[in-house]
Each structure stands twice: as C-alpha cells, then as structure tokens.
Design an enzyme around this catalytic site. Structure first.
Site, short mmCIF file in Angstrom:
data_model
loop_
_atom_site.label_atom_id
_atom_site.label_comp_id
_atom_site.label_asym_id
_atom_site.label_seq_id
_atom_site.Cartn_x
_atom_site.Cartn_y
_atom_site.Cartn_z
N LYS A 1 0.82 -1.21 0.00
CA LYS A 1 0.00 0.00 0.00
C LYS A 1 0.86 1.26 0.00
O LYS A 1 1.92 1.30 0.64
CB LYS A 1 -0.90 -0.03 1.24
N SER B 1 -9.37 1.88 3.70
CA SER B 1 -8.51 2.61 2.80
C SER B 1 -7.55 1.73 2.01
O SER B 1 -6.87 2.22 1.10
CB SER B 1 -7.70 3.65 3.61
N SER C 1 -9.66 -0.34 7.82
CA SER C 1 -9.13 -0.12 6.47
C SER C 1 -8.53 -1.34 5.80
O SER C 1 -8.30 -1.32 4.59
CB SER C 1 -8.09 1.01 6.49
#
Length: 506
Positions: free
Chosen positions: A82, A158, A182
C-alpha cells in the site's frame, strides 16, 4: 506448472511449485504483471508498477530456489504494498497532490524491509484515499478504485487498492493499514481475507498521526497465505515504540489447530446495528456451520454502547496533525479530509483525554468479555459494497464513513486482532465477509478459527477471479484516473520518475 496462472494461484501454491522446480519466480512475476496490464484499467488498484525491479527481484529469487537456498517460505512470491508505507526507491505519495515526489525516497518502512529480507517480489504500490483517511478508496491524485466484482461499486478502503489487486490476481499478497477498518472493509467488499493483528504486532515507521488506532497487516485470498505473510511481517523493529517484539512460534503452523470446543460469541448486530438481511443470513449460516463443526457458539453481544463519538475525537484529532505534513487546506486536498482536519482542530486536550479514557475502558470491557468467550463473530460490514465515488451510501442519510462500518472501528480502539473471511455472495454477486475478533495477542487463535470458517463455507465462495465471471464496467470507467496521471517507466537512473505510474508489464 500450477495449472493456468490466469487462475491466480495462492502464495502457498507458488512456493510449492518453486520447490518442485515446476514453476519459477520469473514466470510468476511475469504472469502477475500481465494481469496488471490487462485488468488494472478496470479497477485502478495500482498507483505504481515497476516491472524492471520486480523481474530483477524475481531472477534473484529464481537463482536462490535453484541453489536450494531461499531466503524464506515466501521467497519469490509477487505482491503489492500500500502507498502509505515508505518503500526505498519508490515515492510514497499517500494519494496526495501535496506531497512532493521529487525526494530521495531512500528509507524502507519496517514492512518493506521485512518483505525484502524474505525475498518477496514487490510489483508496485497500491492506491489509498488521501492519507488513508476514509473507508472508501478515491483520492485527488489517482481517482477512484473500483470493486472488481462490479466496477460500478466501491472497493472499500482505505486499503482498497490492495484488496482489488488480490481479488483480480494482480499478485496474491499485499500489506495494508487499518485505523478503523481499512484492511477489513475492502477485504470484505472484494471477497478476500484481511487481518488486523494486535496493535504493534506488525511494526510501523514513521508512526501514523493516528498511531493509537493504526495497525498494519496482511491481505491475501486465503487464511494460509495471510498466516505466512504475517510470519514475515511480525518481526521486531526498534523504530516503533509500540512494537510487541518476538512472538511464540510461526503463525502458519497454528492455523490447523483443532478448534472443537473453542467458545465463540455470535453477535449479529451488537444490539444496535441495522444489518442488510442477506449479510445477516450469511453470517448466521456461517456461525451455525462452525457450531456443527464442533465449536461452542452462542448468541451474545459484547454489551458496549456505540463508541463512535470517542472514535471520532481520536480520529479527527489525529488527522489534524497532518497539518504538520502538508497544506491540508489547499484546494487540491480531498474536501472530506479537510473537513475532518477542521473538526479535529475544534477538540480540546480534555476532549482527547476523555476519548482516550473511553478507549481504555472499552478495552477492559472486551478483556472481561473474552474471559467467557474465546472469540467474537460478527458481520464485517453490515452492507454490501455501494456505488463508487461516494464516501457514504447514496441516499442513506449518513454523513461520515464510520457510520456505515460499526463492526470494525471498536477493535482498533481496543487493539484486538480481527480478521475478515469471505463467506458468500449477495444475490447481486457482491462478496460478504465474516469478522472474527480475539483477545489481544491471540493471533494464532483468530487465524485457526478463520481457517475453520474456510473449511465450512459454501463451495461457491471458491469462484474464479471476479473478471472471469460476468462483470460490469461503467461507461465512464476510463475516467476514473485524472487526465494528468500518466503511465511511464522509471527514469534511466533507476529511480521512478515524478510521474505516478511506471510501465505496464513487458
């Protein structure tokens, strides 16, 4: 060869093939890069792809396997990371136009360092909302990340890019962050496994502004792969003051534990959550299947009132610290993020300390709860994935993203391990996730129960990659990336250029 690589073998299957000499890490990396080239335009999971570096890493792994000296059990497995984790040689822009890409980028976060030490092949970086601030995945820099099962829907966030990448076969593993759900939200929406281990189990650096809530953890298609990746990530790092240090034994060896006799509390709604009927039915069916498999399952709510007000103070006050990182009031910042920061600035030190006291009390309550129940089972998210491009479901009357994910953020406050496992689909073909929560430090138990869920769930959960079924793509899908986001290869000096996304697979 592990069959047709377009069917996205798991990390465990790949390393078995490497050991047998029937597949090479270079072949696996090329296959993943080809899927990125063919499929990422549909869901916008990657913000950066670096084929040259990935293939160089794969060739080094190929030599190690040939010589019988792999660096670890995941050596040569292609994966993503990420774009909130510092990763040496690549910019970490966090979905923001306010972070200058023209920097040295010469530091690895603990996560990136552990992946390199284990020989994993980093394909690139996945999308995040700006600074990872919300439960869906769109940002001013790279646009909307879409759900691969239905590209008119959100991937969740997220860590939405990571979940979408895994679901479509663009690498079997990824690492995400989770400050209020997330990892678990996008994993549930995209039909993959996402694990938020105990706070501090996976060290982080630099610490998030939301450090009291923020976790890092593995994401994959299977619980086995999640456990293997957690073994690589859960290593001490002196840069994280919350680091829990060494743990007992490999998690990958604990997942086949016999869970007969394990006590599970099943809470369908916490006593105050409205749950979509299809999701409620699927989670109740999964709980019955665990009981039939020998677990002791009883209906029991954890008994706390909704801690959203306290979470809001901790979240928004933490977000306000991003003013020290960049000009968060600029016009090209996500308007929702600006609003959260402004709200955070209204809270006093007393407000924050009161919220922290409530957080600690919630942890005590859950500690007592787990003296009576080994694990807690809930829906992961009470709704299926909704329309992409919205922070809350359109027409819901909700205003903030935590309002539609009430099962996830309480366990960021308590620092407990929590995992989501796919258990089926809605009638519209959207994935449904089941959440398993354990006491702090009980990663092994949570993984074992999650593995039991996999064994008992319906066969249709093992469907092929979402794009292999009948998917949809909205007419404007090509417009999900802003026009100035270009695809370019790294600069000749080996560093990525200031443009965001490097070249597609050769």
């Amino acid at each position: 060869m592990v069959g047709d690589l377009t069917y996205a073998p798991t990390a465990g299957e790949l390393v078995s093939a490497y050991a047998a000499g029937t597949l090479s890490p270079v072949e696996a990396a090329n296959a993943a890069l080809a899927v990125i080239r063919d499929r990422d335009a549909d869901c916008n999971a990657y913000v950066l792809v670096d084929p040259e570096r990935a293939l160089a890493s794969a060739r080094a792994a190929e030599r190690r396997w040939r010589d019988g000296s792999p660096l670890g059990p995941l050596d040569g497995v292609p994966m993503s990371i990420k774009d909130l984790f510092l990763t040496r040689g690549w910019p970490t822009l966090r979905g923001s136009r306010r972070i200058d890409p023209d920097q040295p980028w010469d530091v690895d976060s603990p996560v990136a360092a552990r992946l390199r030490e284990g020989g994993l092949v980093l394909l690139g970086k996945t999308t995040t909302p700006e600074m990872g601030w919300k439960g869906v995945c769109d940002n001013p820099l790279t646009g909307i990340t879409r759900n691969p099962w239905d590209t008119s829907r959100t991937s969740g966030g997220s860590s939405g890019g990571s979940a979408a990448a895994i679901a479509t076969g663009m690498g079997p593993l990824s690492v995400g962050t989770d400050g209020g759900g997330s990892i678990r939200i996008p994993a549930a929406f995209c039909g993959v496994v996402g694990f938020k281990p105990t706070h501090g189990r996976v060290p982080q650096y630099p610490l998030s502004s939301l450090a009291v809530l923020a976790h890092a953890g593995p994401m994959a298609r299977t619980v086995d792969d999640v456990a293997l990746l957690l073994d690589a990530l859960a290593m001490p790092d002196h840069r994280d003051p919350y680091d829990l240090g060494h743990h007992d034994g490999p998690y990958s060896a604990a997942i086949d534990r016999d869970v007969r006799g394990v006590t599970a509390a099943f809470s369908a709604d916490f006593g105050y959550v409205r749950v979509d009927p299809e999701i409620a039915a699927a989670v109740a069916s999964a709980a019955r299947a665990l009981q039939d498999a020998g677990m002791r399952v009883e209906q029991a709510d954890p008994g706390f009132p909704d801690p959203l007000p306290a979470f809001d103070v901790l979240w928004c006050a933490g977000a306000a610290r991003w003013l020290d990182v960049f000009d968060a009031r600029a016009d090209d910042v996500d308007p929702g993020l600006r609003a959260v920061i402004e709200r955070g600035l209204t809270y006093s030190a007393g407000d924050y300390l009161a919220a922290e006291a409530e957080r600690l009390a919630l942890g005590v309550r859950m500690g007592e709860f787990h003296t009576r129940h080994d694990v807690l089972i809930t829906p992961t998210v009470p709704i299926p994935a909704f329309e992409a491009g919205h922070d809350v479901p359109p027409g819901s009357g909700l205003t903030d993203w935590p309002e539609w994910t009430p099962f996830t953020y309480p366990f960021n406050m308590t620092h407990q391990p929590a995992i989501t496992v796919p258990i089926g689909f809605t009638a519209a073909g959207l994935p449904i996730g089941l959440q398993i929560v354990g006491p702090r430090h009980a990663e092994a138990l949570v993984l074992a129960v999650a593995r039991a869920v996999e064994r008992t769930r319906p066969d249709d959960v093992e469907r092929t990659r979402p794009g292999d079924a009948e998917g949809t793509r909205p007419d404007d899908a090509e417009g999900t990336r802003p026009s100035d986001v270009e695809r370019a290869r790294p600069g000749a000096d080996g560093r990525p250029s200031a443009r965001r996304t490097t070249g597609a697979a050769p």
